[in-house]
Design a protein around this motif. Structure first.
Motif, PDB file in Angstrom:
ATOM      1  N   VAL A   1      30.521  45.731  63.040  1.00 16.82           N
ATOM      2  CA  VAL A   1      31.321  45.092  62.007  1.00 16.82           C
ATOM      3  C   VAL A   1      30.467  44.893  60.752  1.00 16.82           C
ATOM      4  CG1 VAL A   1      32.655  43.056  61.391  1.00 16.82           C
ATOM      5  CG2 VAL A   1      32.719  43.920  63.740  1.00 16.82           C
ATOM      6  N   ALA A   2      31.000  45.340  59.618  1.00 16.06           N
ATOM      7  CA  ALA A   2      30.285  45.187  58.354  1.00 16.06           C
ATOM      8  C   ALA A   2      30.062  43.710  58.055  1.00 16.06           C
ATOM      9  CB  ALA A   2      31.077  45.837  57.224  1.00 16.06           C
ATOM     10  N   GLU A   3      28.923  43.405  57.453  1.00 15.00           N
ATOM     11  CA  GLU A   3      28.570  42.009  57.203  1.00 15.00           C
ATOM     12  C   GLU A   3      29.649  41.289  56.404  1.00 15.00           C
ATOM     13  OE1 GLU A   3      24.891  39.395  55.228  1.00 15.00           O
ATOM     14  OE2 GLU A   3      24.754  41.587  55.390  1.00 15.00           O
ATOM     15  N   HIS A   4      30.227  41.969  55.407  1.00 16.16           N
ATOM     16  CA  HIS A   4      31.223  41.307  54.565  1.00 16.16           C
ATOM     17  C   HIS A   4      32.550  41.101  55.279  1.00 16.16           C
ATOM     18  CE1 HIS A   4      32.519  45.495  53.984  1.00 16.16           C
ATOM     19  NE2 HIS A   4      33.657  45.013  53.524  1.00 16.16           N
ATOM     20  N   LEU A   5      32.702  41.705  56.471  1.00 19.40           N
ATOM     21  CA  LEU A   5      33.937  41.553  57.234  1.00 19.40           C
ATOM     22  C   LEU A   5      33.769  40.677  58.470  1.00 19.40           C
ATOM     23  CD1 LEU A   5      35.270  45.233  57.100  1.00 19.40           C
ATOM     24  CD2 LEU A   5      36.240  43.250  55.914  1.00 19.40           C
TER      25      LEU A   5
ATOM     26  N   ASP B   1      33.268  37.459  58.961  1.00 19.28           N
ATOM     27  CA  ASP B   1      34.084  36.243  58.988  1.00 19.28           C
ATOM     28  C   ASP B   1      35.536  36.572  59.338  1.00 19.28           C
ATOM     29  OD1 ASP B   1      31.927  34.656  58.399  1.00 19.28           O
ATOM     30  OD2 ASP B   1      32.442  34.386  56.274  1.00 19.28           O
ATOM     31  N   GLN B   2      36.039  37.686  58.810  1.00 20.34           N
ATOM     32  CA  GLN B   2      37.410  38.076  59.117  1.00 20.34           C
ATOM     33  C   GLN B   2      37.558  38.493  60.577  1.00 20.34           C
ATOM     34  OE1 GLN B   2      37.824  40.672  55.401  1.00 20.34           O
ATOM     35  NE2 GLN B   2      39.914  39.958  55.682  1.00 20.34           N
ATOM     36  N   ALA B   3      36.533  39.149  61.117  1.00 23.01           N
ATOM     37  CA  ALA B   3      36.576  39.531  62.522  1.00 23.01           C
ATOM     38  C   ALA B   3      36.575  38.290  63.414  1.00 23.01           C
ATOM     39  CB  ALA B   3      35.400  40.436  62.861  1.00 23.01           C
ATOM     40  N   ASP B   4      35.754  37.301  63.065  1.00 27.60           N
ATOM     41  CA  ASP B   4      35.734  36.057  63.834  1.00 27.60           C
ATOM     42  C   ASP B   4      37.081  35.350  63.744  1.00 27.60           C
ATOM     43  OD1 ASP B   4      33.081  36.595  64.424  1.00 27.60           O
ATOM     44  OD2 ASP B   4      32.290  35.229  62.882  1.00 27.60           O
ATOM     45  N   TRP B   5      37.654  35.333  62.538  1.00 29.68           N
ATOM     46  CA  TRP B   5      38.966  34.725  62.341  1.00 29.68           C
ATOM     47  C   TRP B   5      40.027  35.448  63.165  1.00 29.68           C
ATOM     48  CZ3 TRP B   5      43.347  37.045  60.163  1.00 29.68           C
ATOM     49  CH2 TRP B   5      44.417  36.188  59.914  1.00 29.68           C
ATOM     50  N   ALA B   6      39.979  36.786  63.166  1.00 26.20           N
ATOM     51  CA  ALA B   6      40.970  37.560  63.917  1.00 26.20           C
ATOM     52  C   ALA B   6      40.922  37.209  65.394  1.00 26.20           C
ATOM     53  CB  ALA B   6      40.735  39.056  63.712  1.00 26.20           C
ATOM     54  N   GLY B   7      39.722  37.131  65.954  1.00 26.54           N
ATOM     55  CA  GLY B   7      39.604  36.786  67.362  1.00 26.54           C
ATOM     56  C   GLY B   7      40.140  35.402  67.660  1.00 26.54           C
ATOM     57  N   ALA B   8      39.835  34.452  66.792  1.00 27.17           N
ATOM     58  CA  ALA B   8      40.315  33.084  66.984  1.00 27.17           C
ATOM     59  C   ALA B   8      41.841  33.024  66.901  1.00 27.17           C
ATOM     60  CB  ALA B   8      39.683  32.152  65.956  1.00 27.17           C
ATOM     61  N   GLU B   9      42.425  33.768  65.962  1.00 20.66           N
ATOM     62  CA  GLU B   9      43.878  33.794  65.839  1.00 20.66           C
ATOM     63  C   GLU B   9      44.521  34.483  67.038  1.00 20.66           C
ATOM     64  OE1 GLU B   9      45.835  32.318  63.172  1.00 20.66           O
ATOM     65  OE2 GLU B   9      43.862  31.346  63.273  1.00 20.66           O
ATOM     66  N   PHE B  10      43.917  35.569  67.503  1.00 22.43           N
ATOM     67  CA  PHE B  10      44.429  36.234  68.703  1.00 22.43           C
ATOM     68  C   PHE B  10      44.485  35.252  69.871  1.00 22.43           C
ATOM     69  CE2 PHE B  10      43.020  40.907  67.687  1.00 22.43           C
ATOM     70  CZ  PHE B  10      43.957  40.958  66.666  1.00 22.43           C
ATOM     71  N   ALA B  11      43.429  34.463  70.006  1.00 24.57           N
ATOM     72  CA  ALA B  11      43.305  33.556  71.149  1.00 24.57           C
ATOM     73  C   ALA B  11      44.322  32.422  71.111  1.00 24.57           C
ATOM     74  CB  ALA B  11      41.888  32.990  71.210  1.00 24.57           C
ATOM     75  N   ARG B  12      44.962  32.184  69.980  1.00 24.00           N
ATOM     76  CA  ARG B  12      45.951  31.121  69.864  1.00 24.00           C
ATOM     77  C   ARG B  12      47.277  31.490  70.530  1.00 24.00           C
ATOM     78  NH1 ARG B  12      45.289  27.413  65.566  1.00 24.00           N
ATOM     79  NH2 ARG B  12      47.500  27.569  65.038  1.00 24.00           N
ATOM     80  N   ASN B  13      47.453  32.753  70.878  1.00 26.74           N
ATOM     81  CA  ASN B  13      48.709  33.211  71.473  1.00 26.74           C
ATOM     82  C   ASN B  13      48.849  32.737  72.913  1.00 26.74           C
ATOM     83  OD1 ASN B  13      50.159  35.246  69.567  1.00 26.74           O
ATOM     84  ND2 ASN B  13      48.002  35.784  69.410  1.00 26.74           N
ATOM     85  N   ASP B  14      50.075  32.758  73.402  1.00 25.53           N
ATOM     86  CA  ASP B  14      50.355  32.466  74.798  1.00 25.53           C
ATOM     87  C   ASP B  14      50.043  33.700  75.642  1.00 25.53           C
ATOM     88  OD1 ASP B  14      51.883  30.760  76.922  1.00 25.53           O
ATOM     89  OD2 ASP B  14      52.831  32.741  77.001  1.00 25.53           O
TER      90      ASP B  14
ATOM     91  N   HIS C   1      44.237  48.143  56.609  1.00 25.56           N
ATOM     92  CA  HIS C   1      44.809  47.246  55.600  1.00 25.56           C
ATOM     93  C   HIS C   1      43.959  46.001  55.401  1.00 25.56           C
ATOM     94  CE1 HIS C   1      46.231  45.900  59.477  1.00 25.56           C
ATOM     95  NE2 HIS C   1      46.594  44.740  58.967  1.00 25.56           N
ATOM     96  N   ILE C   2      43.105  45.678  56.386  1.00 25.84           N
ATOM     97  CA  ILE C   2      42.182  44.559  56.275  1.00 25.84           C
ATOM     98  C   ILE C   2      40.801  45.041  55.837  1.00 25.84           C
ATOM     99  CG2 ILE C   2      41.052  42.669  57.527  1.00 25.84           C
ATOM    100  CD1 ILE C   2      43.407  42.664  59.469  1.00 25.84           C
ATOM    101  N   GLU C   3      40.372  46.165  56.356  1.00 28.72           N
ATOM    102  CA  GLU C   3      39.009  46.654  56.115  1.00 28.72           C
ATOM    103  C   GLU C   3      38.853  47.298  54.742  1.00 28.72           C
ATOM    104  OE1 GLU C   3      37.251  48.324  60.058  1.00 28.72           O
ATOM    105  OE2 GLU C   3      39.441  48.529  60.226  1.00 28.72           O
TER     106      GLU C   3
END
Length: 276
Positions: free
Chosen positions: A163-167, A169-182, A248-250
Motif C-alpha cells: 500500500v502506497a504511503e499516501h493511501l 490511512d485510507q486502507a486502514d479506514w477501509a478495513g475498519a469500515e468493512f469490520a462494522r458490517n454484520d 476510484h479511490i487509488e
C-alpha cells in the motif's frame, strides 16, 4: 442521508446530490456509499445517486442477496425519477448493475462502468477468470469464523500492494469500515454472489460499457477485462496502472476524468419526467 422503503419494508439509505445526467454509484462488498467520497466533485456536473446497498452502511441488513439488492435499486431509481443514467458498479456493485441491465430497468441506463469485477466469481471447468473454489470456500469460512480479521485484511487488500504511503490511512479506514458490517449479512451476500453467473447475460446488454481494471488487482487480472470487452456488445477497457481493486479511490483524479470523458461520448437517451 435520505431513506427509501423497499418492497419488504427494509430501509435503504441513499444520497442524491447535484444535477445533470445521473451517475448511479454502486459499491463493493462490505463497503458503503462513503467509498465514493472522491467522486463527490462530480456533483458539479452530474446528479450523483449513491446508495448504501442492503446489508451495508446505514441500510437494513435483512435478507441481502444480489437479486434483492438489484430490486431495491430498481425501485429506488423509479421512486426518485432516474433515467438516462450511467451505472457505476464496483465489484459487488457491478453484479448488481448487470442484474439490472439484463432486466426491465435497463431502459433507465445510457451506459455502464464496470470496476474490477468478473461475471462469474466461482471458477468452474472451462472458466478461470474468477476465484478458485478453495479460495471462495476459505473466504466463506473466514467471514463466518473470524470476520473482524477478514475485514481488516480485506481493507488493505483492495489497494495495490504494498500500500502506497499516501493511501495507508485510507486502507486502514477501509478495513475498519468493512469490520462494522454484520458478519451474517456479509456471509449470506457472499454466498449469493458466488452463485451468480452473468456470462450469458453480457451479450444482451446494449449499453456502451467502460471496463475499468486495476493493473495490480489481487482479485481479477487483465484477462477478465479482455473477456468482458469481447463478450459485451459495445465495450472498451481502461487500465489504471497504479491501482489494485479500487481505482476510484487509488487514482481518483484519473478515474473522475475518465468518467467525464465516457459520459461525454454517450448520446442522450431520454430525460427524467419525475422528480422528488
Amino acid at each position: 442521508m435520505r431513506q427509501f422503503t423497499a418492497s419488504d419494508g427494509a430501509r435503504i439509505a441513499f444520497r442524491d446530490n447535484g444535477s445533470g445526467r445521473p451517475l448511479v454509484l454502486l459499491h463493493g462488498l462490505m463497503a458503503h456509499s462513503g467509498f465514493f467520497a472522491a467522486q463527490d466533485e462530480l456533483s458539479r456536473e452530474f446528479r450523483l445517486v449513491s446508495i448504501d446497498l442492503r446489508g451495508h452502511g446505514r441500510s437494513d441488513t435483512a435478507a441481502p442477496t444480489v437479486d434483492q439488492i438489484a430490486e431495491d435499486v430498481e425501485a429506488l431509481l423509479a421512486f426518485i425519477g432516474v433515467d438516462d443514467a450511467i451505472g457505476i458498479g464496483w465489484s459487488l456493485g457491478a453484479s448488481v448493475l448487470w442484474q439490472m441491465l439484463a432486466g426491465p430497468s435497463a431502459s433507465r441506463f445510457a451506459g455502464a462502468v464496470i470496476v474490477d469485477m468478473t461475471p462469474r466469481v466461482l471458477n468452474v471447468e472451462g472458466w478461470e477468470l474468477g476465484l478458485s473454489p478453495e479460495l471462495c470456500e476459505a473466504r466463506r469460512i473466514a467471514i463466518r469464523d473470524d470476520f473482524a480479521a477478514f475485514a481488516l485484511a480485506a481493507g488493505q487488500a483492495i489497494f495495490a500492494q504494498p500500500v502506497a504511503e499516501h493511501l495507508q490511512d485510507q486502507a486502514d479506514w477501509a478495513g475498519a469500515e468493512f469490520a462494522r458490517n454484520d458478519a451474517g449479512a456479509v456471509g449470506r451476500l457472499w454466498e449469493s454472489l458466488v452463485e451468480k453467473d452473468f456470462r450469458a447475460s453480457l451479450g444482451k446488454i446494449r449499453q456502451p460499457t467502460l471496463v475499468v481494471h486495476g493493473a495490480h488487482s489481487q482479485l481479477y487480472g487483465p484477462g477478465t477485462a479482455d473477456y468482458l470487452v469481447s463478450a459485451l456488445r459495445n465495450a472498451q477497457a481502461v487500465q489504471f496502472d497504479r491501482s489494485g481493486h479500487a481505482p476510484h479511490i487509488e487514482q481518483p483524479e484519473l478515474f473522475n476524468r475518465t468518467i467525464r470523458d465516457f459520459a461525454a461520448s454517450l448520446p442522450r437517451v431520454r430525460q427524467s419526467e419525475t422528480t422528488v
